[in-house]
Design an enzyme around this catalytic site. Structure first.
Site, PDB file in Angstrom:
ATOM      1  CG  ASP A   4      56.577  56.169  60.298  1.00  0.00           C
ATOM      2  OD1 ASP A   4      56.417  55.830  60.892  1.00  0.00           O
ATOM      3  OD2 ASP A   4      56.895  57.663  61.127  1.00  0.00           O
ATOM      4  CB  VAL A  12      61.198  48.901  60.882  1.00  0.00           C
ATOM      5  CG1 VAL A  12      60.790  49.830  60.221  1.00  0.00           C
ATOM      6  CG2 VAL A  12      59.774  48.830  61.993  1.00  0.00           C
ATOM      7  CE1 TYR A  38      62.157  52.197  73.907  1.00  0.00           C
ATOM      8  CE2 TYR A  38      62.755  52.368  75.689  1.00  0.00           C
ATOM      9  CZ  TYR A  38      62.450  53.258  74.574  1.00  0.00           C
ATOM     10  OH  TYR A  38      63.209  54.056  74.223  1.00  0.00           O
ATOM     11  CB  THR A  66      57.996  62.069  72.210  1.00  0.00           C
ATOM     12  OG1 THR A  66      58.153  60.939  72.982  1.00  0.00           O
ATOM     13  CG2 THR A  66      59.684  62.607  71.558  1.00  0.00           C
TER      14      THR A  66
END
Length: 243
Positions: A37, A60, A151, A186
């Site tokens: 992360d 990433v 997205y 979340t």
């Protein structure tokens, strides 16, 4: 319960939220887990809380960072048996206000990051003659969604990348599957009212609702499963619940 003893699993975006749930579940199943992360403080704290887990700082979108991170994992742990491409972002705007910067940002993390991760682990998995790659897509990779243009595009693309890799890597013993979460509570979804959603199971999901699926895909219980799309959405994409 799936036994992942002796397996090494890398989870991107693993420091918190859904990624943390994957990390904890894989660890509970016996895997040596690598928390990957950009959130160093959270990632280090999580790894310290789990015996045998390690943290590696990873952006990433950075090709060199992937090479470094996987090299370090191989040097210290000797293998990469499982990769969970979980890192992702979302942004939204009406199409006429959806800037190129917004588009490029979400493409870089959600799609390019997934591609780079898959590419980085394949040599080690080929050498071992086995491996499991779990790409986290979304129900938005199965349907359209207003304002979430970048997205949605990336989650459809991750679904397609999963299938092309499953075909190519199957002869090498490497399985590649995608998971398609629905509405999960979340930090990313705090602005959405779950009461407005039509979920047949009548509740929003929580990160733990996804963890069992990822553990299943990581282990031998899913040994004949590749190129599959597993939807974990409480029935959102099935139909409208009856009142």
């Amino acid at each position: 319960m799936t036994d992942l003893s002796g397996r090494v699993a890398v989870v991107t975006g693993g420091a918190r939220g859904i990624g943390e749930s994957y990390v904890r579940a894989l660890h509970a199943a016996g895997a040596r887990v690598v928390v990957a992360d950009v959130l160093a403080d959270e990632g280090k704290a999580l790894a310290a809380d789990l015996d045998g887990a390690v943290f590696t700082e990873l952006d990433v979108t950075d090709e060199g960072a992937w090479e470094r991170a996987i090299g370090e994992v191989l040097d210290s742990l000797g293998a990469v048996d499982v990769l969970v491409n979980n890192a992702g972002i979302a942004n939204a705007a009406p199409i006429e206000h959806f800037t190129l910067a917004k588009w490029n940002a979400v493409i870089a993390v959600n799609l390019t990051g997934t591609f780079l991760g898959c590419r980085a682990v394949v040599p080690a998995m080929k050498a071992a003659g086995r491996g499991s790659i779990v790409n986290v897509s979304s129900v938005e990779g199965l349907r359209g969604s207003e304002r979430l243009h970048g997205y949605t595009a990336t989650k459809f693309a991750v679904r397609g990348l999963t299938k092309s890799l499953a075909v190519e890597l199957g002869p090498d013993g490497i399985r590649v599957n995608s998971v398609h979460p629905g509405f999960i509570l979340t930090d990313m979804t705090t602005r959405v009212d779950p009461e407005r959603l039509l979920i047949p199971l009548r509740r929003p999901g929580v990160p733990a609702d996804l963890a069992g699926t990822v553990v299943f895909l990581a282990g031998d219980d899913s040994a004949y499963l590749t190129g599959a799309e597993i939807v974990v959405d409480g029935g959102m994409t099935v139909g409208i619940p009856q009142t």
